[in-house]
Design a protein around this motif. Sequence first.
Motif, PDB file in Angstrom:
ATOM      1  N   SER A  41      -1.921  10.945   3.571  1.00 28.81           N
ATOM      2  CA  SER A  41      -2.530   9.638   3.170  1.00 28.81           C
ATOM      3  C   SER A  41      -3.711   9.825   2.153  1.00 28.81           C
ATOM      4  CB  SER A  41      -3.005   8.467   3.684  1.00 28.81           C
ATOM      5  OG  SER A  41      -1.746   7.953   4.687  1.00 28.81           O
ATOM      6  N   GLY A 194       5.062   3.784   8.925  1.00 22.45           N
ATOM      7  CA  GLY A 194       3.429   3.642   8.481  1.00 22.45           C
ATOM      8  C   GLY A 194       3.658   4.775   9.654  1.00 22.45           C
ATOM      9  N   GLY A 245      -2.237  -3.353   8.719  1.00 18.53           N
ATOM     10  CA  GLY A 245      -2.610  -3.043   7.847  1.00 18.53           C
ATOM     11  C   GLY A 245      -1.630  -2.840   6.535  1.00 18.53           C
ATOM     12  N   SER A 246      -1.432  -1.156   5.906  1.00 18.91           N
ATOM     13  CA  SER A 246      -0.845  -1.356   4.772  1.00 18.91           C
ATOM     14  C   SER A 246       1.043  -1.624   4.860  1.00 18.91           C
ATOM     15  CB  SER A 246      -0.810   0.121   3.941  1.00 18.91           C
ATOM     16  OG  SER A 246      -2.219   0.452   3.643  1.00 18.91           O
ATOM     17  N   THR A 247       1.269  -1.334   5.845  1.00 20.15           N
ATOM     18  CA  THR A 247       2.946  -0.733   5.865  1.00 20.15           C
ATOM     19  C   THR A 247       3.725  -2.414   6.799  1.00 20.15           C
ATOM     20  OG1 THR A 247       3.262   0.218   7.649  1.00 20.15           O
ATOM     21  CG2 THR A 247       2.917   1.362   6.034  1.00 20.15           C
ATOM     22  N   ARG A 248       2.715  -2.690   7.209  1.00 24.06           N
ATOM     23  CA  ARG A 248       3.434  -4.562   7.764  1.00 24.06           C
ATOM     24  C   ARG A 248       4.095  -4.637   7.201  1.00 24.06           C
ATOM     25  NH1 ARG A 248       1.096  -7.365  12.018  1.00 24.06           N
ATOM     26  NH2 ARG A 248       1.626  -9.796  12.462  1.00 24.06           N
ATOM     27  N   SER A 276      -7.590  -5.432  14.468  1.00 20.61           N
ATOM     28  CA  SER A 276      -7.769  -5.477  13.710  1.00 20.61           C
ATOM     29  C   SER A 276      -9.951  -6.390  13.846  1.00 20.61           C
ATOM     30  CB  SER A 276      -7.914  -6.574  12.692  1.00 20.61           C
ATOM     31  OG  SER A 276      -7.100  -7.600  12.553  1.00 20.61           O
ATOM     32  N   LYS A 281     -11.057  -2.454   8.318  1.00 16.61           N
ATOM     33  CA  LYS A 281     -10.194  -3.132   8.249  1.00 16.61           C
ATOM     34  C   LYS A 281     -10.000  -2.007   7.707  1.00 16.61           C
ATOM     35  CE  LYS A 281      -8.124  -6.390   4.513  1.00 16.61           C
ATOM     36  NZ  LYS A 281      -7.957  -6.992   3.626  1.00 16.61           N
ATOM     37  N   ASP A 285      -4.852   1.540   9.968  1.00 14.41           N
ATOM     38  CA  ASP A 285      -3.134   1.544   9.313  1.00 14.41           C
ATOM     39  C   ASP A 285      -3.725   3.678  10.869  1.00 14.41           C
ATOM     40  OD1 ASP A 285      -3.327  -0.069   6.966  1.00 14.41           O
ATOM     41  OD2 ASP A 285      -2.006   2.040   6.253  1.00 14.41           O
TER      42      ASP A 285
END
Length: 322
Positions: A41, A194, A245-248, A276, A281, A285
Amino acid sequence: MNPKQIIKEIKGKQEEIKSVIFVGCGASKAELYPAKFFLDSNAKNLRISHYTANEFNYKTPASLDETAIVISASLGGSTPETVKANAKAKERGAHVISLTNAANSALTKDASYVICHRFAENYGAKLEKMGYALELAVEILEQYEGYAHYEDMQIAFSKIYDLSQRAAESAIEDAKKFAEAYKNDPVIYVMSSGATNEVAYSTSICLMMEMQWINSGSFHSGEFFHGPFEIVDKDVPFILLMNEGSTRPIDSRALTFLQRFDTKTTVVDALDYGLSSAVPKAVVDYFNPMLLTAVFRVYAEELSYARKHPLTKRRYMWKLEY
């Protein structure tokens, strides 16, 4: 030596590192995945790969040389394929860092550096192998390329073990309900996304298949709609390890479909355990896998009690030559 010191020493010997290769088997391989995911990433120049040890041995990457760092892992330090992988990596001149619970095990013989982690003490301790691998990845990135969120990662590392321990302890009642509901199911499917993708994989192949002799399959939540969703039906058992995070949104889309057809779904959600609130934040991930591993270990233990099938029971492992 700690991860920061190890990478600093490697950098003193080797100014240019081109490849980082993660090697292990089973759960140990899966526990290296969050570190691999982190570097994928964030690294711009490094080549990152992740191998089951025997494939590394039989189809060794051309990048394995003095410009490679190999990070290997084996809980007991005696996994034959991983021990052999260390020897091969050393032979090719790579910098070998091994993670194990056993200080003088076979895995340490050909390692340039060894980090001994805890395991049995508590749920937080069971995360140390995964955590050290991630710390090594962060140090590699910071020292070779620079990383804008390095301090955020340090904050997260300082909090994740205690948070995960508390989360696991708080999960017992939900885990008991899960165990009663799933104890007679002949097959259980597991998915996530993720950095947690291979936690789902190891939950399936280790906790379900190896330790409970329950048929199981795992898949990425994003792949759910590209094949696996065809087996969805009322009361088909699923476990969804849900990320912050990003892939939620990927996990949420899969959950919506499962609920639409009234499947038998258990959601273990990092959001419910305050990830979190403790972890910045920008890096949340990468810490889902640790928290979710701790919590689901409690679920697996309760399932073993309900089925009267200890997690240590085996038919073949450690009993036969294979």
